[in-house]
Design a protein around this motif. Structure first.
Motif, PDB file in Angstrom:
ATOM      1  N   VAL A 157       0.835  -1.205   0.000  1.00 12.93           N
ATOM      2  CA  VAL A 157       0.000   0.000   0.000  1.00 12.93           C
ATOM      3  C   VAL A 157       0.866   1.249   0.000  1.00 12.93           C
ATOM      4  CG1 VAL A 157      -1.940  -1.117   1.179  1.00 12.93           C
ATOM      5  CG2 VAL A 157      -0.128  -0.060   2.523  1.00 12.93           C
ATOM      6  N   HIS A 158       0.320   2.310  -0.565  1.00 14.93           N
ATOM      7  CA  HIS A 158       0.991   3.606  -0.581  1.00 14.93           C
ATOM      8  C   HIS A 158       0.452   4.536   0.503  1.00 14.93           C
ATOM      9  CE1 HIS A 158       2.210   2.296  -4.644  1.00 14.93           C
ATOM     10  NE2 HIS A 158       3.230   3.101  -4.466  1.00 14.93           N
ATOM     11  N   ALA A 163      -9.330   5.877  -4.675  1.00 14.61           N
ATOM     12  CA  ALA A 163      -8.079   5.376  -5.268  1.00 14.61           C
ATOM     13  C   ALA A 163      -6.866   6.019  -4.610  1.00 14.61           C
ATOM     14  CB  ALA A 163      -8.081   5.643  -6.770  1.00 14.61           C
ATOM     15  N   ARG A 187      -6.279   4.533  -1.335  1.00 13.94           N
ATOM     16  CA  ARG A 187      -5.769   3.168  -1.421  1.00 13.94           C
ATOM     17  C   ARG A 187      -4.338   3.110  -1.960  1.00 13.94           C
ATOM     18  NH1 ARG A 187      -3.413  -0.747  -1.463  1.00 13.94           N
ATOM     19  NH2 ARG A 187      -4.006  -2.849  -2.088  1.00 13.94           N
ATOM     20  N   ASP A 188      -4.065   3.874  -3.026  1.00 13.84           N
ATOM     21  CA  ASP A 188      -2.798   3.742  -3.749  1.00 13.84           C
ATOM     22  C   ASP A 188      -1.917   4.975  -3.684  1.00 13.84           C
ATOM     23  OD1 ASP A 188      -3.563   1.191  -4.601  1.00 13.84           O
ATOM     24  OD2 ASP A 188      -4.630   2.003  -6.320  1.00 13.84           O
ATOM     25  N   THR A 235      -6.181   6.518 -10.061  1.00 11.04           N
ATOM     26  CA  THR A 235      -6.161   5.212 -10.692  1.00 11.04           C
ATOM     27  C   THR A 235      -6.353   5.327 -12.191  1.00 11.04           C
ATOM     28  OG1 THR A 235      -7.126   2.997 -10.618  1.00 11.04           O
ATOM     29  CG2 THR A 235      -8.644   4.840 -10.480  1.00 11.04           C
ATOM     30  N   LYS A 265      -1.635  -2.864 -10.158  1.00 11.64           N
ATOM     31  CA  LYS A 265      -2.596  -1.798  -9.906  1.00 11.64           C
ATOM     32  C   LYS A 265      -3.822  -2.398  -9.216  1.00 11.64           C
ATOM     33  CE  LYS A 265      -0.054   0.913 -12.523  1.00 11.64           C
ATOM     34  NZ  LYS A 265       0.716   2.020 -11.996  1.00 11.64           N
ATOM     35  N   THR A 319      -6.289  -1.018  -7.460  1.00 10.24           N
ATOM     36  CA  THR A 319      -7.531  -0.264  -7.541  1.00 10.24           C
ATOM     37  C   THR A 319      -7.808   0.083  -8.993  1.00 10.24           C
ATOM     38  OG1 THR A 319      -7.018   0.712  -5.412  1.00 10.24           O
ATOM     39  CG2 THR A 319      -8.765   1.755  -6.672  1.00 10.24           C
TER      40      THR A 319
END
Length: 577
Positions: free
Chosen positions: A441-442, A536, A539-540, A544, A568, A570
């Motif tokens: 995860v970011h 997105a 999450r990332d 996205t 990827k 998401t």
């Protein structure tokens, strides 16, 4: 009557202010106002008995001492430095020209001080060693090799480390030594014991300490090597030289010197005469701009390169086993001048399993190789790259290790052989030895026991958080401001969206299948895509990609699979969101 005494002082009161004052005093004494100094933050620790380090490249900066001093010092006394156990280092020698492109030893043009690095001694003992050696602080010398010889002599005299390369970074006085802090070691202040800003001495006072460094010894050996004999080249070699000259002529700005150097290296290696080559290049590129003087300098450097190659071949013939090659200050304990570990493969005696195990050990030592979804992945900065074939594995390993392939007749350094790469990629036992990533995860996430995951790999949860350390807030002020302009149909819809936002930071609880979200609106331009992109980013850490809907289920499934294969997690369908 009670009397309260109030003292007023211009001395900084906080620890942070005192540390910054120390660093400022030190840098001002060491450098001229216009000197360009590099500041770099590095975490260092020991893991599995091996020394490891991590550079925060985002905080690496180049600053001029006079106008930028207070600004850059304030950047390096921030909560992030403490939270991520970062040590503050500075370049001992000033850089010059454009930043980021002048950080190698041969690019140093100015030396303002001599130094040595002594570990595991008290201040008193270090000062006594200096006093016993009768060492004064010196001034700059124009000869880099001469300086390095003096530095080598100083280190030998007082028991210092081999930190004599001119691009050396030292810990900044006033900062904390955070080495191994992640393993529980208490940070130690770096103190400025004695500083006399105006004190200067001639370099000649240090000349008695000069000894030949390994760099100087190697330079003498290189100079003794013969150059290839000038001979009549074949048509094939003439054609190849013509190709290199053409590449030099069309090379882009910033790449012309490398192309010119390649021309001269090939010409010398194949026995071309210098004058004949000059006649072919004098009207093109930098050769035309710099004239014969530029060509002669390039030819001289290429000649030295050819002599180095000759020397290395001789040394390789003398040393067929790991660790027998002569070492210099740029070599590690393996005897490899590239600074990389060496894995020796003797085709007749080395078991394949032994080689595969050594490769896995090397991959684990990098700190960035992991397994994810039964695939090998490599994490660099904030990107995760899948290693899917033998070429990708060989390319990855070449960054960290050299392979010496031994046969009955000779030993050669080559990339990781394809047969071994394919075998390793299909060896599930070796893959299982890599750290397992269940979630990458970011943005911040919580573990199942409600522990906020710190940046990096968390062994307890197998989560890799590729983001910055954060502090949670106790209210919803920012969330309310973010969502106030969206027209949710009912409070329940807003609550559902908040639930999805919360799901993004609780994603470790959804190992395996992941939840999906469907947005529905009674007209276009209501902000459905923006709401999806917010999820997105949560999450990332970034927007996205979109995937166009295809009514063919099989084709649509392929598109989704390709998206996930690229790492990827998401995604959004631009027709259904």
């Amino acid at each position: 009557m009670a009397v309260a005494e109030i003292k007023i002082t211009d001395e900084p009161q906080s620890l942070e202010a005192r540390q910054m004052k120390t660093a400022s005093e030190f840098l001002t004494a060491l450098f001229e106002p216009d000197d360009l100094v590099i500041i770099r933050l590095i975490e260092a620790w020991t893991e599995g008995g091996k020394k490891k380090s991590r550079v925060d490249y985002k905080l690496t900066g180049y600053y001029k001492i006079s106008p930028d001093r207070n600004r850059f010092l304030s950047l390096y006394w921030t909560p992030k430095v403490e939270q991520e156990f970062l040590n503050v280092y500075f370049g001992v020698c000033p850089r010059f020209g454009r930043a980021e492109q002048f950080d190698l030893e041969w690019q140093i043009r100015k030396v303002v001080t001599l130094w040595t690095d002594i570990d595991n001694v008290s201040v008193e003992e270090a000062l006594q060693r200096v006093a016993d050696a009768k060492l004064p602080p010196p001034r700059l010398s124009p000869s880099a090799s001469f300086i390095k010889d003096i530095l080598a002599g100083i280190a030998k005299t007082i028991g210092g480390d081999h930190t004599i390369d001119l691009s050396r970074l030292l810990r900044l006085p006033g900062s904390l030594n955070r080495k191994d802090q992640r393993n529980g070691k208490t940070p130690v202040p770096t103190e400025l014991v004695r500083c006399v800003p105006g004190l200067r001495y001639p370099l000649s006072m240090f000349e008695p300490f000069k000894v030949e460094s390994v760099t100087t010894e190697r330079a003498k050996k290189v100079s003794a090597m013969p150059l290839p004999t000038v001979r009549k080249p074949t048509n094939a070699k003439q054609d190849r030289l013509a190709q290199l000259i053409a590449a030099s002529e069309i090379a882009a700005t910033g790449q012309r010197s490398e192309a010119d150097f390649a021309v001269c290296c090939y010409a010398i290696e194949q026995g071309f005469d210098a004058e004949s080559v000059w006649s072919r290049v004098e009207t093109i590129g930098k050769f035309a701009e710099g004239g014969k003087r530029y060509f002669d300098l390039t030819w001289k450097n290429a000649s030295y390169n050819a002599q180095e190659v000759c020397l290395d071949k001789i040394l390789d013939q003398k040393s067929t086993k790991k660790g027998n090659a002569p070492q210099n200050e740029d070599e590690d304990s393996s005897g490899n001048s590239s600074g990389k570990e060496v894995i020796t493969i003797d085709e007749s005696t080395t078991f394949v399993g032994e080689t595969l195990s050594a490769v896995t050990n090397c991959m684990i030592a990098t700190g960035g190789c992991c397994s994810r979804a039964d695939q090998t992945v490599f994490i660099h900065d904030d990107k995760i790259l899948s290693i899917l074939n033998s070429a990708e594995l060989a390319g990855l390993l070449n960054q960290f290790v050299e392979f010496c392939i031994e046969t009955e007749k000779k030993s050669e350094y080559k990339p990781f052989p394809t047969s071994y790469s394919n075998t390793w990629l299909n060896n599930h036992i070796e893959l299982s030895r890599l750290p397992l990533i269940k979630a990458y995860v970011h943005n911040p996430v919580y573990s199942e026991d409600w522990r906020l995951i710190a940046p990096g790999y968390d062994k307890q949860t197998c989560i890799y958080y590729a983001g910055d350390a954060i502090e949670p807030r106790a209210d919803t002020t920012h969330i309310d401001a973010l969502l106030r302009d969206f027209c949710f149909k009912t409070p329940r819809d807003r609550t559902n969206y908040l639930g999805m936002m919360l799901t993004m930071v609780l994603i470790p609880r959804f190992i395996g299948s992941k939840p999906a979200t469907l947005f529905n609106g009674n007209q276009p331009e209501l902000g459905k895509t923006i709401l999806a992109q917010i999820l997105a980013v949560l999450r990332d850490g970034r927007r996205t990609e979109t995937i166009s809907y295809n009514p063919n289920d099989e084709e649509f499934e392929k598109r989704l699979g390709a998206h996930v294969r690229r790492g990827k997690p998401t995604r959004q369908d631009e027709h259904t969101i």
